[in-house]
Write a protein that holds these residues in place. Structure first.
Motif, PDB file in Angstrom:
ATOM      1  N   GLN A  87     -72.056  12.863  47.135  1.00  0.00           N
ATOM      2  CA  GLN A  87     -71.456  13.753  46.230  1.00  0.00           C
ATOM      3  C   GLN A  87     -73.102  13.980  45.156  1.00  0.00           C
ATOM      4  O   GLN A  87     -73.435  12.875  44.544  1.00  0.00           O
ATOM      5  CB  GLN A  87     -70.402  13.579  45.105  1.00  0.00           C
ATOM      6  CG  GLN A  87     -70.124  14.548  44.162  1.00  0.00           C
ATOM      7  CD  GLN A  87     -68.627  14.266  43.566  1.00  0.00           C
ATOM      8  OE1 GLN A  87     -68.104  13.373  43.476  1.00  0.00           O
ATOM      9  NE2 GLN A  87     -68.091  15.348  42.963  1.00  0.00           N
ATOM     10  N   ALA A  88     -73.385  14.966  45.148  1.00  0.00           N
ATOM     11  CA  ALA A  88     -74.741  15.433  44.253  1.00  0.00           C
ATOM     12  C   ALA A  88     -74.414  15.678  42.908  1.00  0.00           C
ATOM     13  O   ALA A  88     -73.185  16.184  43.011  1.00  0.00           O
ATOM     14  CB  ALA A  88     -75.835  16.310  44.982  1.00  0.00           C
ATOM     15  N   PRO A  89     -75.075  15.530  42.002  1.00  0.00           N
ATOM     16  CA  PRO A  89     -74.863  16.087  40.576  1.00  0.00           C
ATOM     17  C   PRO A  89     -74.515  17.560  40.477  1.00  0.00           C
ATOM     18  O   PRO A  89     -75.185  18.213  41.085  1.00  0.00           O
ATOM     19  CB  PRO A  89     -76.114  15.699  39.894  1.00  0.00           C
ATOM     20  CG  PRO A  89     -76.586  14.608  40.406  1.00  0.00           C
ATOM     21  CD  PRO A  89     -76.503  14.824  42.069  1.00  0.00           C
ATOM     22  N   GLY A  90     -73.508  17.872  40.011  1.00  0.00           N
ATOM     23  CA  GLY A  90     -72.887  19.171  39.806  1.00  0.00           C
ATOM     24  C   GLY A  90     -72.260  20.006  41.030  1.00  0.00           C
ATOM     25  O   GLY A  90     -72.117  21.207  41.068  1.00  0.00           O
ATOM     26  N   LYS A  91     -72.256  19.098  42.022  1.00  0.00           N
ATOM     27  CA  LYS A  91     -71.981  19.777  43.158  1.00  0.00           C
ATOM     28  C   LYS A  91     -70.349  18.969  43.918  1.00  0.00           C
ATOM     29  O   LYS A  91     -70.125  17.939  43.453  1.00  0.00           O
ATOM     30  CB  LYS A  91     -72.785  19.569  44.622  1.00  0.00           C
ATOM     31  CG  LYS A  91     -74.086  20.334  44.079  1.00  0.00           C
ATOM     32  CD  LYS A  91     -75.062  20.395  45.348  1.00  0.00           C
ATOM     33  CE  LYS A  91     -76.110  21.114  45.386  1.00  0.00           C
ATOM     34  NZ  LYS A  91     -77.156  21.175  46.644  1.00  0.00           N
TER      35      LYS A  91
ATOM     36  N   GLN B  24     -75.577   4.880  44.817  1.00  0.00           N
ATOM     37  CA  GLN B  24     -76.532   5.751  44.547  1.00  0.00           C
ATOM     38  C   GLN B  24     -77.542   5.740  45.499  1.00  0.00           C
ATOM     39  O   GLN B  24     -78.131   4.794  45.672  1.00  0.00           O
ATOM     40  CB  GLN B  24     -76.970   5.749  43.351  1.00  0.00           C
ATOM     41  CG  GLN B  24     -77.983   7.002  42.795  1.00  0.00           C
ATOM     42  CD  GLN B  24     -77.457   8.199  42.746  1.00  0.00           C
ATOM     43  OE1 GLN B  24     -76.473   8.379  42.001  1.00  0.00           O
ATOM     44  NE2 GLN B  24     -78.000   9.131  43.327  1.00  0.00           N
TER      45      GLN B  24
ATOM     46  N   ARG C  58     -67.759  16.876  46.473  1.00  0.00           N
ATOM     47  CA  ARG C  58     -68.150  15.817  47.547  1.00  0.00           C
ATOM     48  C   ARG C  58     -68.291  16.498  48.911  1.00  0.00           C
ATOM     49  O   ARG C  58     -67.249  17.426  49.011  1.00  0.00           O
ATOM     50  CB  ARG C  58     -66.947  14.797  47.408  1.00  0.00           C
ATOM     51  CG  ARG C  58     -67.354  13.611  48.002  1.00  0.00           C
ATOM     52  CD  ARG C  58     -66.185  12.416  47.858  1.00  0.00           C
ATOM     53  NE  ARG C  58     -66.170  12.101  46.231  1.00  0.00           N
ATOM     54  CZ  ARG C  58     -65.559  11.147  45.659  1.00  0.00           C
ATOM     55  NH1 ARG C  58     -64.720  10.338  46.440  1.00  0.00           N
ATOM     56  NH2 ARG C  58     -65.815  10.812  44.535  1.00  0.00           N
TER      57      ARG C  58
ATOM     58  N   THR D 241     -81.225   7.627  45.906  1.00  0.00           N
ATOM     59  CA  THR D 241     -82.098   8.835  45.330  1.00  0.00           C
ATOM     60  C   THR D 241     -83.443   8.930  46.314  1.00  0.00           C
ATOM     61  O   THR D 241     -83.979   7.860  46.705  1.00  0.00           O
ATOM     62  CB  THR D 241     -82.459   8.496  43.865  1.00  0.00           C
ATOM     63  OG1 THR D 241     -81.072   8.249  43.166  1.00  0.00           O
ATOM     64  CG2 THR D 241     -83.355   9.215  43.206  1.00  0.00           C
TER      65      THR D 241
ATOM     66  N   THR E 182     -80.348  13.337  47.986  1.00  0.00           N
ATOM     67  CA  THR E 182     -79.991  12.672  47.019  1.00  0.00           C
ATOM     68  C   THR E 182     -78.290  12.692  46.449  1.00  0.00           C
ATOM     69  O   THR E 182     -78.069  13.860  46.389  1.00  0.00           O
ATOM     70  CB  THR E 182     -80.885  12.771  45.733  1.00  0.00           C
ATOM     71  OG1 THR E 182     -82.273  12.389  46.096  1.00  0.00           O
ATOM     72  CG2 THR E 182     -80.507  12.234  44.283  1.00  0.00           C
ATOM     73  N   ALA E 183     -77.761  11.582  46.172  1.00  0.00           N
ATOM     74  CA  ALA E 183     -76.383  11.689  45.816  1.00  0.00           C
ATOM     75  C   ALA E 183     -75.694  10.366  45.812  1.00  0.00           C
ATOM     76  O   ALA E 183     -76.408   9.354  46.209  1.00  0.00           O
ATOM     77  CB  ALA E 183     -75.608  12.623  47.106  1.00  0.00           C
TER      78      ALA E 183
END
Length: 122
Positions: free
Chosen positions: A39-43, A117, A45, A119, A91-92
């Motif tokens: 799961q990426a930021p704002g997206k 995490q 899973r 990155t 990145t997620a």
């Protein structure tokens, strides 16, 4: 009940590699299909890879096919995700999950780890 703990995340440059591990509690690990999601930021899973209980069947998202490899060691109650040729879009937070039968959807899995995490810098 299955408890899952991921490890191995970190910061890596684009083109690099990481190996994630997911250690499972319980003596019934070998009865479970295992998967990795991210799961990426704002997206939302999303599915990354899955493996059947014996390890002979594996499944991958198109976005990681040819770069990521899922494997398991039933003697160690551990599932791995080898990630090569990493890209910034990888990145997620990566989660491992367990279910009685292999599936490709979030709803197919009953047990989840807390995530690790990853990155990838450009």
């Amino acid at each position: 009940q299955v408890q899952l703990v991921e490890s191995g995340g970190g910061l890596v440059q684009a083109g690099g590699s990481l190996r994630l591990s997911c250690a499972a509690s319980g003596r019934t690990f070998r009865r479970y299909a295992m998967a990795w999601f991210r799961q990426a930021p704002g997206k939302e899973r999303e599915f990354v890879a899955a493996i059947g209980w014996s390890g002979s069947s594996t499944y991958y998202a198109d976005s990681v096919k040819g770069r990521f490899t899922i494997s398991r060691d039933n003697a160690k109650n551990t599932v791995y995700l080898q990630m090569n040729t990493l890209k910034p879009e990888d990145t997620a937070v990566y989660f491992c999950a367990a279910a009685p039968r292999v599936g490709l959807g979030i709803g197919d899995y009953d047990y989840w780890g807390q995530g690790t995490q990853v990155t990838v810098s450009s």
